[in-house]
Design an enzyme around this catalytic site. Structure first.
Site, short mmCIF file in Angstrom:
data_model
loop_
_atom_site.label_atom_id
_atom_site.label_comp_id
_atom_site.label_asym_id
_atom_site.label_seq_id
_atom_site.Cartn_x
_atom_site.Cartn_y
_atom_site.Cartn_z
CB CYS A 191 32.47 36.20 35.36
SG CYS A 191 30.77 36.38 35.88
NE ARG B 160 38.01 38.38 35.92
CZ ARG B 160 38.48 39.53 35.45
NH1 ARG B 160 39.70 39.89 35.74
NH2 ARG B 160 37.74 40.30 34.71
CD1 TRP C 242 30.54 38.90 42.44
CD2 TRP C 242 29.33 39.98 40.91
NE1 TRP C 242 29.97 39.99 43.04
CE2 TRP C 242 29.22 40.67 42.14
CE3 TRP C 242 28.64 40.48 39.81
CZ2 TRP C 242 28.47 41.83 42.28
CZ3 TRP C 242 27.88 41.64 39.95
CH2 TRP C 242 27.81 42.30 41.19
CG ASN D 176 33.14 38.72 32.60
OD1 ASN D 176 32.31 39.12 33.41
ND2 ASN D 176 34.34 39.26 32.49
N GLY D 177 29.84 39.29 31.73
CA GLY D 177 29.21 40.53 31.26
C GLY D 177 27.70 40.41 31.28
CD GLU E 147 41.85 51.68 51.30
OE1 GLU E 147 40.82 52.09 50.76
OE2 GLU E 147 42.35 50.57 51.05
CE LYS F 291 40.75 47.43 51.72
NZ LYS F 291 41.06 48.39 50.72
CD GLU G 39 37.18 46.04 50.66
OE1 GLU G 39 36.68 45.72 49.58
OE2 GLU G 39 38.20 46.74 50.75
CG HIS H 53 30.96 71.00 60.96
ND1 HIS H 53 30.55 72.30 61.18
CD2 HIS H 53 32.30 71.05 60.84
CE1 HIS H 53 31.61 73.10 61.18
NE2 HIS H 53 32.69 72.35 60.98
CE LYS I 207 42.08 42.78 43.47
NZ LYS I 207 42.23 43.59 44.69
#
Ligand code: F6R
Length: 621
Positions: A2, A33, A81, A107-108, A490, A494, A497, A513, A616
């Site tokens: 948010c 965000r 969000w 936010n939260g 990484e 990428k 996502e 293995h 983010k």
């Protein structure tokens, strides 16, 4: 998660901009965000007016274009969000209560919202949304009725709330002010001339001022056009910490690139260069001014734990190879959200390094608190000024990557590796593990990296056409050894996502293995090949791994340095990177993987900067 913006100024008809302009610009910049709904409220002529919409900020703008708002100098806005209640118009913020007089953005998570909700229902309040924010707004409205004063009502309300929150409120009866509160959720104040700003981070008002104030937890601020008054929840006056914003507005623009991610990939040479800048004193020794931890303490540490999440954790894994090699200090890397739940062995001799681009990741923040409670010293490596993690750590070392807007982290990763290397070299020098000339030689290697990173970026056409040809792949594997292993992880992250493609990164040695069973005809496998000039056996083993997957039908995409001919016989595709020492290779080998993911996502028509379900800055646990 948010994004929150607030603006308060002085009214005149011929002003260049009004609250709506500032708040919308801030929301566009903070959209990374959270982007499932957006809204804003302004005050005009004795009342509040608001617009809110499910979808991105662009939907809100269209709504405002269809139903314009009046010119105002008081406004708050929010880009969401979703946590409580799915994305919908009704669940969007602001939540407006008290007969349209009080607007709140949040936010939260208010953890005790259920209990508060039922007590407000007992008082006759009828809730229209599924959110905890509406509950907070109703409680605030109730307390405003009792006190007649928004700041006082906010103080009392915050004492009732459990959980993490940033709240901004405006009331039509006190139209010269915004009242804001924070606990474990971000909020920064921007200082203007005859106007002031609030934002989840400085990009919320970066177009208007370069002066900002950090605000501590459990503090409340009342912001008017001319004044910023901070208190704790009991009303005791508090000081915020002022700072100058280093980022400029242009750094938060796309600058002609199709996406922020692409632009940020191109920012990487500068991110590495700027992170290295100013670290050497006049005698040629590494000197990190920001590290205000006594040298004797740093000499006595017997363990380092790097805590981080996601991409930042992979940077930590890379750092571990370098720090252990240079400093001979046992180094662990731990996902921040696992750290405090496993009762880690941490004491005064432990140095915890918290890696975070945003500086607001709640999991990392909680791990920092846990580590400090156990007596450890914490160094934050962070990219965002005024953020919670560097504020709560014992010392902070800033990466200078500039604002990272795309949700998928790119330049922050390279900057984090660079900063951890600087820290590792500093410790090695301080503790006498390395001679000054050895440190200097590695610093020279690091200083050569921006140009080499640029060379990789300049070669992006090969990767771009490969990405286009592979856009229909259903699964991609990534293999690496030593520092190439976190690079493989990484690369897979990428792709997951932003291209929503199944991808896995493996330590190449682990293949036999189990994971090799996944390989069938046509399976794309990226292999990060270490330098043949490094540890001989390492290179030879990875070349064998390429053979093994190729023999089982894989399409091999090999990232190898210039002049490495040994890979040619087994590679379906080769991506060349400049020669570099083993520990420097992640700064180069990651770049084609970032470009690959970006281009696959683009080819599939996805929103590269704002992938589904993500945000983010992850400010909930
Ligand atoms: C992946 C990504 C995330 C972040 C993680 C930590 O591209 O961006 O995995 O790396 O959420 O974020 P920070 O570094 O802000 O703590």
């Amino acid at each position: 998660m948010c994004g929150i913006v607030g603006y308060v100024g002085r009214f005149s008809e011929n002003r260049e901009y009004f609250a709506e302009d500032v708040v919308l610009e801030g929301l566009r910049r903070l959209e990374y965000r959270g982007y499932d709904s957006a809204g804003l409220a302004v005050y005009f002529d004795g009342q509040l007016q608001w617009r809110k919409k499910a979808g991105k900020v662009a939907e809100l703008e269209a709504e405002i274009a269809a139903r314009p708002l009046p010119n105002s100098v008081l406004g708050i806005g929010h880009t969401r969000w979703a946590t409580h209640g799915g994305p919908s118009d009704i669940n969007s913020h602001p939540h407006v209560v008290a007969g349209g007089k009080l607007a709140v953005v949040h936010n939260g998570i208010i953890e005790n919202f259920a209990e508060l909700k039922s007590s407000m229902q007992d008082k006759g309040y009828h809730f229209v949304s599924d959110t905890d924010t509406e509950v907070a707004a109703a409680v605030l409205a109730d307390l405003f009725e009792q006190t007649g004063e928004l700041t006082l009502a906010m103080r009392k309300a915050c004492q009732l709330f459990d959980g993490a929150f940033t709240l901004l409120a405006i009331h039509a009866d006190q139209p010269d002010q915004i009242v804001a509160a924070r606990r474990d959720s971000p909020l920064v104040i921007g200082l203007g001339e005859g106007e002031n700003f609030l934002g989840s981070d400085v990009s919320g008002f970066i177009d208007y001022t370069k002066k900002a104030v950090e605000m501590d937890n459990d503090h409340i601020v009342t912001v008017t056009a001319d004044e910023v008054v901070i208190t704790d929840y009991d009303g005791n006056p508090q000081e915020g910490k002022r700072f100058d914003i280093e980022w400029d507005a242009a750094a938060a623009e796309k600058g002609g690139f199709a996406s922020f991610m692409e632009k940020e990939i191109h920012d990487q040479p500068a991110a590495v260069r700027d992170t290295l800048m100013g670290r050497v004193d006049e005698k040629g020794n590494l000197a990190i001014d920001e590290l205000r931890i006594e040298e004797s303490l740093l000499k006595s540490i017997d363990k380092i734990i790097v805590i981080a999440c996601g991409t930042a954790a992979y940077a930590g894994h890379v750092a571990r190879y370098a720090i252990e090699h240079w400093c001979r200090i046992p180094t662990e890397v731990e996902l921040a959200h696992e750290f405090r739940y496993r009762d880690p062995i941490v004491n005064e001799k432990t140095l915890v390094v918290a890696l975070s681009q945003s500086g607001e990741t709640m999991d990392t923040l909680m791990a920092v608190r846990h580590a400090r409670q156990q007596g450890a010293k914490v160094i934050a490596i962070c990219n965002t000024q005024g953020a919670s993690i560097p504020r709560e750590a014992d010392a902070a070392l800033y990466t200078h990557a500039g604002p990272e807007i795309a949700v998928a982290s790119t330049k922050a990763f390279l900057a984090q590796i660079t900063a951890t290397y600087v820290l590792g070299l500093y410790l090695a020098q301080l503790r006498g593990n390395m001679f000054a000339d050895e440190v200097e030689a590695i610093l020279d290697d690091l200083r050569a990296m921006p140009e080499k990173v640029q060379t990789v970026i300049d070669g992006k056409e090969t990767v771009t056409s490969l990405a286009k040809s592979m856009q229909d792949a259903t699964s991609v594997l990534f293999l690496g050894r030593h520092v190439g292993f976190p690079v493989a992880l990484e690369g897979a992250l990428k792709l997951k996502e932003i291209a929503y493609l199944h991808a896995e990164g493996f330590a190449a040695g682990e293949l036999k293995h189990g994971p090799i069973a996944l390989v069938e005809e046509g399976q794309p496998v990226f292999v990060i090949v270490p330098s043949p000039r490094g540890r001989d056996s390492l290179h030879a083993k990875v070349v064998s791994n390429i053979q093994e997957v190729r023999a089982r039908g894989a399409i091999t995409i090999v990232i190898a340095e210039e002049g490495d001919e040994a890979v040619e016989a087994y590679a379906n595709h080769i991506i060349r990177i400049p020669q570099a020492p083993t520990l420097m290779q992640p700064l180069l080998a990651t770049v084609p993987l970032q470009i690959f993911a970006c281009k696959v996502a683009e080819a599939k028509g996805y929103d590269v900067d704002q992938p589904r379900n993500l945000a983010k800055s992850v400010t909930v646990e």
